[in-house]
Scaffold this motif. Sequence first.
Motif, PDB file in Angstrom:
ATOM      1  N   LYS A 181       0.846  -1.197   0.000  1.00 47.85           N
ATOM      2  CA  LYS A 181       0.000   0.000   0.000  1.00 47.85           C
ATOM      3  C   LYS A 181       0.883   1.249   0.000  1.00 47.85           C
ATOM      4  O   LYS A 181       1.932   1.267   0.630  1.00 47.85           O
ATOM      5  CB  LYS A 181      -0.906   0.006   1.222  1.00 47.85           C
ATOM      6  CG  LYS A 181      -1.998  -1.035   1.166  1.00 47.85           C
ATOM      7  CD  LYS A 181      -3.127  -0.630   2.090  1.00 47.85           C
ATOM      8  CE  LYS A 181      -4.300  -1.548   1.938  1.00 47.85           C
ATOM      9  NZ  LYS A 181      -5.046  -1.346   0.734  1.00 47.85           N
ATOM     10  N   GLU A 190      -1.539   5.169   5.231  1.00 51.14           N
ATOM     11  CA  GLU A 190      -1.759   4.472   3.973  1.00 51.14           C
ATOM     12  C   GLU A 190      -2.780   5.205   3.131  1.00 51.14           C
ATOM     13  O   GLU A 190      -3.690   5.851   3.637  1.00 51.14           O
ATOM     14  CB  GLU A 190      -2.226   3.044   4.240  1.00 51.14           C
ATOM     15  CG  GLU A 190      -1.144   2.159   4.796  1.00 51.14           C
ATOM     16  CD  GLU A 190      -1.587   0.723   4.975  1.00 51.14           C
ATOM     17  OE1 GLU A 190      -2.781   0.413   4.826  1.00 51.14           O
ATOM     18  OE2 GLU A 190      -0.721  -0.100   5.289  1.00 51.14           O
ATOM     19  N   GLU A 242      -5.589   4.763   0.096  1.00 53.79           N
ATOM     20  CA  GLU A 242      -6.422   3.846  -0.673  1.00 53.79           C
ATOM     21  C   GLU A 242      -6.432   4.350  -2.111  1.00 53.79           C
ATOM     22  O   GLU A 242      -7.033   5.376  -2.409  1.00 53.79           O
ATOM     23  CB  GLU A 242      -7.845   3.800  -0.116  1.00 53.79           C
ATOM     24  CG  GLU A 242      -7.948   3.148   1.244  1.00 53.79           C
ATOM     25  CD  GLU A 242      -7.536   1.684   1.253  1.00 53.79           C
ATOM     26  OE1 GLU A 242      -7.779   0.969   0.256  1.00 53.79           O
ATOM     27  OE2 GLU A 242      -6.944   1.254   2.257  1.00 53.79           O
TER      28      GLU A 242
END
Length: 132
Positions: free
Chosen positions: A73, A86, A88
């Motif tokens: 990620k 992180e 998305e």
Amino acid sequence: MHELSYATSILNTILYSVDNQELKDKNIKKVSKINLEIGELTFINFEQLKFAFEVISEDTICKGAEMEVEYIKPHIVCKNCGYEGELEAKDEFDVTCPKCGSYSLKIKGGKEFNIKNIVVEFDDDENKDKNG
């Protein structure tokens, strides 16, 4: 289809490594498994990568090698609100801070493409002949 260029790079790297004099003397019979680390921001389609690799490795010691992937990620730092964490990745054109929606980001990962390791099989018959 950039998966073909990645598949070619994997094959060339493995064949070059196996052709290394230290390994050449070990009588490697085949490569049975390839473990990859792929960053999510590469947007590589793993199924297409596997297919391309199967086609180009047909006449090599990598023929039939199983391929596994661990996705990495992306880690980001938002220059606007200071968010760290992180990301998305929704698609390659919409990369924003999950906290404030800003596009002003510093990306620290997620673009990796690494061969983590490979599993090889040795030709035991040749080793038996050399040892007696």
